[in-house]
Design a protein around this motif. Sequence first.
Motif, PDB file in Angstrom:
ATOM      1  N   GLY B 201      61.287  83.870  55.072  1.00 33.62           N
ATOM      2  CA  GLY B 201      60.129  83.518  55.891  1.00 33.62           C
ATOM      3  C   GLY B 201      59.840  82.042  56.030  1.00 33.62           C
ATOM      4  O   GLY B 201      58.856  81.667  56.672  1.00 33.62           O
ATOM      5  N   ALA B 202      60.641  81.193  55.449  1.00 41.10           N
ATOM      6  CA  ALA B 202      60.368  79.756  55.559  1.00 41.10           C
ATOM      7  C   ALA B 202      60.629  79.284  56.994  1.00 41.10           C
ATOM      8  O   ALA B 202      61.433  79.868  57.720  1.00 41.10           O
ATOM      9  CB  ALA B 202      61.254  78.973  54.593  1.00 41.10           C
ATOM     10  N   ARG B 203      59.894  78.222  57.385  1.00 39.37           N
ATOM     11  CA  ARG B 203      60.047  77.636  58.716  1.00 39.37           C
ATOM     12  C   ARG B 203      60.328  76.144  58.585  1.00 39.37           C
ATOM     13  O   ARG B 203      59.667  75.463  57.813  1.00 39.37           O
ATOM     14  CB  ARG B 203      58.764  77.854  59.530  1.00 39.37           C
ATOM     15  N   VAL B 204      61.282  75.673  59.358  1.00 41.08           N
ATOM     16  CA  VAL B 204      61.648  74.253  59.316  1.00 41.08           C
ATOM     17  C   VAL B 204      61.517  73.700  60.731  1.00 41.08           C
ATOM     18  O   VAL B 204      62.104  74.228  61.676  1.00 41.08           O
ATOM     19  CB  VAL B 204      63.080  74.063  58.795  1.00 41.08           C
ATOM     20  N   GLY B 205      60.731  72.609  60.878  1.00 40.90           N
ATOM     21  CA  GLY B 205      60.374  72.074  62.192  1.00 40.90           C
ATOM     22  C   GLY B 205      61.490  71.295  62.869  1.00 40.90           C
ATOM     23  O   GLY B 205      62.490  70.910  62.250  1.00 40.90           O
ATOM     24  N   GLU B 219      58.257  81.287  52.515  1.00 42.59           N
ATOM     25  CA  GLU B 219      57.123  81.031  53.427  1.00 42.59           C
ATOM     26  C   GLU B 219      56.688  79.564  53.483  1.00 42.59           C
ATOM     27  O   GLU B 219      55.590  79.252  53.923  1.00 42.59           O
ATOM     28  CB  GLU B 219      55.923  81.922  53.073  1.00 42.59           C
ATOM     29  N   PHE B 221      56.750  75.633  54.912  1.00 40.19           N
ATOM     30  CA  PHE B 221      56.716  75.106  56.281  1.00 40.19           C
ATOM     31  C   PHE B 221      57.055  73.625  56.217  1.00 40.19           C
ATOM     32  O   PHE B 221      56.331  72.840  55.592  1.00 40.19           O
ATOM     33  CB  PHE B 221      55.306  75.315  56.845  1.00 40.19           C
ATOM     34  N   VAL B 222      58.142  73.233  56.851  1.00 42.16           N
ATOM     35  CA  VAL B 222      58.545  71.827  56.909  1.00 42.16           C
ATOM     36  C   VAL B 222      58.181  71.306  58.294  1.00 42.16           C
ATOM     37  O   VAL B 222      58.661  71.822  59.303  1.00 42.16           O
ATOM     38  CB  VAL B 222      60.061  71.684  56.667  1.00 42.16           C
ATOM     39  N   ALA B 224      57.877  69.061  61.705  1.00 42.51           N
ATOM     40  CA  ALA B 224      58.890  68.454  62.575  1.00 42.51           C
ATOM     41  C   ALA B 224      59.169  67.019  62.161  1.00 42.51           C
ATOM     42  O   ALA B 224      58.264  66.275  61.788  1.00 42.51           O
ATOM     43  CB  ALA B 224      58.414  68.491  64.021  1.00 42.51           C
TER      44      ALA B 224
END
Lengths: 258, 258, 258
Positions: B201-205, B219, B221-222, B224
């Motif tokens: 679930g992790a998100r990388v910008g 989960e 969040f990096v 942008a």
Amino acid sequence: MSGENLKHAQGGVDSIDPTASVGQACEFGQNVVVQAGAKIGAGCTIGHNVVIRNGTILGEGVVVGDNVVLGKQPRPSPTSTVKIREALPGLEVSDGSSIGAGAIVYAGTKIGRQTMIADQAFVREKCVIGDYVIVGRGVTVENETIIGDYVKIQTGAYVTAYMTVEDHVFLAPGVYTTNDNFMGRTPERFKFRKGATIRHGARVGANATLLPGIEIGREAFVAAGSVVTRDVPPATLVMGVPAHPVRPVPEREWAENQ
Amino acid sequence: MSGENLKHAQGGVDSIDPTASVGQACEFGQNVVVQAGAKIGAGCTIGHNVVIRNGTILGEGVVVGDNVVLGKQPRPSPTSTVKIREALPGLEVSDGSSIGAGAIVYAGTKIGRQTMIADQAFVREKCVIGDYVIVGRGVTVENETIIGDYVKIQTGAYVTAYMTVEDHVFLAPGVYTTNDNFMGRTPERFKFRKGATIRHGARVGANATLLPGIEIGREAFVAAGSVVTRDVPPATLVMGVPAHPVRPVPEREWAENQ
Amino acid sequence: MSGENLKHAQGGVDSIDPTASVGQACEFGQNVVVQAGAKIGAGCTIGHNVVIRNGTILGEGVVVGDNVVLGKQPRPSPTSTVKIREALPGLEVSDGSSIGAGAIVYAGTKIGRQTMIADQAFVREKCVIGDYVIVGRGVTVENETIIGDYVKIQTGAYVTAYMTVEDHVFLAPGVYTTNDNFMGRTPERFKFRKGATIRHGARVGANATLLPGIEIGREAFVAAGSVVTRDVPPATLVMGVPAHPVRPVPEREWAENQ
């Protein structure tokens, strides 16, 4: 119609649908496929292994490189947020424009005159691209984006969906734009989803990142490598992570003074 | 076998090896090459100028775009650190998945069901990619990388070799990952060579850079444009160069709460 | 000449110009086009759907992947600053080098021995590339750039026009270079237009950005994600936005000590 006009085609045309039409004095490479309803204007040059899909319309003197795919219908993935209900109208490319080798341009998009879509570039459906534009090598232009006249988008830049890029804008190599602050989560994201708006004559430097929904003002200048997290005022130079204003852009650099 | 089944293929199939098999109700474009031992399931759609190399296996209802190359054997350069001793087993693509125009997928890789490898993307050998995944336009997935289910990797992102990307991860456009702190020098580099691990679930910008061997927590969040130089704790938002923690990721944004 | 030598070609060669020549023991895929005056050395392997344009010269044992375009003549857009007056001499690729699937290499460029231009890469006209080089997947090398021997340019890196890259340089994935501080404005820009100079053995990390005209010193090291705005001294590690010196590069990491 095609039966007659095909005599004008030079070379080993492999497969032209009988409902397609080809204008006078066109040159075709080997292994070209032209599908139903496509219209190719007079004096076009079509490379080898080119696929021209249903209903694509090319103006006069359009040059298409080898291994190009024109007029592809979108086919979103099972998990995409883009929904397509029926076939889009054919791609339209106006007089004197060119499509580089290995490029892919979707159906439902309109490209102006004297514009260059360079090698290996990629343009999605429902875009409107103006005249005298360069869409550089390997660039992505996502769906439903509006690009003005005399815009230069350089190698590898990424223009996301739902963006507006006004006349005389310059996007340097590797500029990345975005349109979703939530990166695919929460229902709210659809309300806020919006690409950047880049005003007349603005320039964005190499490998810069533009956050969703921001506006780059008229004749603004974003330095290379910046991460732009808020609107940039007109004729202002910004730089850094996050980008901050540094100085005005001199008038002699404005597009209208070239 | 092929002799019979080929009658089901529509269009001008150019060259199908007699040891290949094609299921019922497939559609083929022009100039398709299917090499020895390939197996194409029922109901597949194969575009124009497609090359399907030895031993490739496509499930049912797979859609392959124009100018695609499937099942390429790796052929490292004389100076590469990757050594290949013998031919890898064929590429496997499971039911309902699609491969976009101009994409290249190597042998020895397995792709799950309902997954989309988008136009002009590139997937190397010995990868395992799950179900309902999007590998976006022009993305690179290097060799021996494991990608879970429901992962979205967006346009132009670079997933390096020996990475693990867990379920529901989102990589935004232009994310760059790395696996070698020594950039090709000293014998020690082989001991430490390791791509990032990106947890569930992790998100990388967009346009973020991930240093070798780091872990992006569940989960997380990096933002942008960040440069991530150390591990990111679970459900933590980080940003900057180098990236530092800023705040927790709200639970309503977690993958399990969508 | 070709009449005789063509007997050595294996497979379904589609279209070889009578003025082209093909050496002994070459293998050809399907739908290959070889145009006027091209010379293909002995023992070459040519993939499917390959286009070899006028005057291209391949040495012995060159391997060309599927869907490759070799020897394309440049055709600048109506608004480009590059002007071309006449056809350039053919592309030259020396013994033992390879060109990956989907790659495009222009006329007027020379590529050395045992060099690999990887899949989907792009090399413009009037470049000189040395021996034992890797130009990685999807890399761009713009016109009139000089690249030494044993250089590694990794996936998606952008090497701009008028650059010099010396021997043993390593450019990590997604490095972006630039050559115009004015981004297309003012007449002065032509005076100052200059790409970076990257000295022997220097390494540049993933997703770094190099401003126009800077010099990266011998054996220098630019950390991933840096934005380099001024010259980097030899054997110095720099990092950050803008990049600043941090420490010396240890001698055991220098190219000459491998």
